[in-house]
Design an enzyme around this catalytic site. Structure first.
Site, mmCIF file in Angstrom:
data_model
loop_
_atom_site.group_PDB
_atom_site.id
_atom_site.type_symbol
_atom_site.label_atom_id
_atom_site.label_comp_id
_atom_site.label_asym_id
_atom_site.label_seq_id
_atom_site.Cartn_x
_atom_site.Cartn_y
_atom_site.Cartn_z
ATOM 1 N N GLY A 37 -14.828 -18.767 41.977
ATOM 2 C CA GLY A 37 -14.000 -18.001 41.070
ATOM 3 C C GLY A 37 -14.641 -16.469 40.841
ATOM 4 C CE1 TYR A 61 -14.330 -18.407 45.769
ATOM 5 C CE2 TYR A 61 -12.522 -19.871 46.451
ATOM 6 C CZ TYR A 61 -12.967 -19.121 45.317
ATOM 7 O OH TYR A 61 -12.981 -19.935 44.060
#
Length: 522
Positions: free
Chosen positions: A74, A67
């Protein structure tokens, strides 16, 4: 962490960072340039930092998905970023967050932000390189500071927008403060022979996805509050003397009956200042108004809350608060929400309420001092003019109006920021802390309270001097006499009316600098 003096005897001490806990005072010493910073040379510390970065690179090579490293940010975390443009991703993170507005942070606040972020990254959970830590130290040592707009953070995912200015500066972009001048970062780097930094995987997130701005501002607010509590105690003692008040309201036995430690500490300081003798069987003057009689109960709230606030702020300061975090020993990436600034928001929301009550207390004391119905023989408005000139002079009448205005504004700003969470970023950030807004509010409240304190300080010195000249007045206790004498070196008595703005601004500056040593730090 250790403090060593690595230069001459007159050089600032040097704080060696190794991931050990730091105090509020140590961070502020760096922010105020009273202390230098260096990374510890202990091999274990360097290896802890490097191991996290190696693990991240290993994971990237083996699995290819992390990520914020191979994905969007987000709400965009499901969007894969093509391998050929991965190196551009951190730049896009700080670029699209470059939308801060409002006033910019002071150099001291900016320095505190850099230091707080550095302390967090030194915990070893953020997967950053040793080189990034060195760059942050370079900014502090060279005093090249990012220009950071105050507004634009909702306090989760941390202080993204303001911290984007730190990330951009490391990469040679935007603006910096140098010797009080605002300049292009690229120019300053070129002058000093420094190349722009190239952010490594996750380093954009590690820099921006944390609570450094709100925490830095909160540390400043804490220190100012601690000093204001002590100053309010001294001003109360002066007001009691000037008003010919009852010193027995602060009796030691009385405060053992309601044993809040901070409240008792304030009462003890008032007894010490007033040299209050043993309480008689029944006081000749029974009860003063609440703004003096209940001062320990008002100031004591702050005194009793300070240790709790310190615990929360120092825990936040010494935490890893970005996302995701790297567990090298466990061999895993941990996704969570440590960027949420709820503890800072709570401290700032409660602190500004307690501090605004100090303004209200002092404002009420000033109202008594200037009013002949309550001042027990002092001149109207504490005017120092002669009898012949009295009709023309109005003394502290306008100062009391000003103090009332500043108090009202401080009280108005006590609405808690943390209850105004707003869902943002396509409802990914659907519950946010508003910690940075709370900290900014607290600093504004503190400025207003310091203005009230400056007004009361100016006036109560006049009232004390006028009381001491009245027939039958008790001698001014030595500690209070020394304090008033020092104040008279800063501002002159008010005889004929004069504009007091410059005096008040000067006193505000002295309060901000903690000019007077008041009691001890216990």
């Amino acid at each position: 962490m250790s403090l060593t003096n690595t230069r001459t005897d007159t050089a600032p001490a040097c704080l060696q960072l190794d991931g050990s806990p730091l105090s509020i005072e140590q961070v502020l010493a760096v922010a105020q340039r009273r202390c230098r910073v260096a990374l510890s040379l202990e091999p274990a510390f360097r290896e802890r930092i490097s191991a996290g970065n190696r693990f991240l690179e290993q994971l990237l090579a083996e699995e290819g998905v992390i990520y914020g490293v191979t994905t969007g940010y987000g709400d965009s975390c499901t969007r894969a970023v093509p391998a050929e443009v991965l190196g551009e991703l951190p730049q896009h993170l700080y670029t699209f967050h470059g939308c801060g507005l409002g006033r910019v942070l002071s150099a001291e606040a900016s320095r505190a932000v850099v230091m707080v972020r550095l302390v967090s990254l030194c915990q070893g959970y953020s997967g950053v390189s040793w080189e990034l830590l060195e760059r942050l130290v370079w900014l502090l040592e060279q005093d090249v500071l990012p220009v950071i707009p105050e507004e634009g953070s909702v306090g989760a995912s941390g202080d993204l927008t303001p911290l984007s200015y730190l990330a951009a500066v490391l990469c040679g972009e935007r603006e910096v403060w140098v010797a009080g001048e605002r300049r292009a970062t690229a120019e300053v780097f070129a002058e000093r022979g420094l190349t722009a930094y190239q952010l490594k995987p996750k380093e954009g997130l590690a820099l921006m996805n944390g609570t450094a701005v709100m925490t830095a501002l909160a540390l400043q607010a804490f220190a100012r509050t601690e000093y204001l509590a002590r100053l309010s105690t001294r001003l109360t003692a002066l007001s009691v003397y000037a008003l010919d008040g009852n010193p027995y309201h602060f009796d030691e036995t009385l405060f053992r009956a309601k044993p809040h430690p901070g409240q008792a500490q304030v009462a003890a300081r008032l007894r010490e200042d007033l040299h209050a003798p043993a309480t008689p069987r029944n006081s000749p003057r029974l009860q003063d108004r609440y703004s003096t009689r209940c001062a320990p109960h008002v100031i004591g709230v702050v005194a009793d809350a300070l240790p709790f606030w310190r615990q929360l702020l120092e825990t936040e300061l010494n935490s890893a608060n970005d996302n995701p975090l790297i567990d090298v020993e466990g061999g895993k990436v941990m996704h969570g929400g440590h960027f949420y600034g709820g503890h800072v928001a709570f401290v700032m929301d409660s602190l500004k309420q307690a501090v605004a009550n100090l303004a209200d207390l002092l404002d009420r004391q000033l109202a008594q001092l200037v009013d002949t119905r309550f001042s027990h023989g002092l001149p109207a408005n504490l005017s120092g003019a002669s009898a012949a000139r009295a009709p023309l002079n109005h003394g502290y009448k306008a100062v009391q109006i000003g103090a009332s205005a500043w108090t009202a504004e401080a009280l108005k700003l006590t609405m808690p920021a943390s209850v105004f969470s707003r869902s943002t970023e396509c409802h990914n950030q659907d519950k946010v802390s508003m910690g940075t807004i709370a900290a900014r509010d607290a600093l504004r409240v503190l400025t207003l309270v310091e203005q009230v304190a400056a007004a009361v300080l100016h006036a109560v010195c006049q009232g004390v001097e006028q009381r001491s000249q009245l027939a039958g007045a008790a001698p001014l206790p030595v500690q209070l006499a020394a304090f008033v004498a020092d104040c008279r070196e800063q501002v002159a008595p008010l005889c004929e009316d004069r504009a007091l703005e410059s005096d008040l601004r000067h006193l505000c500056g002295l309060i901000l600098q903690r000019h007077w040593s008041l009691y001890d730090a216990r």
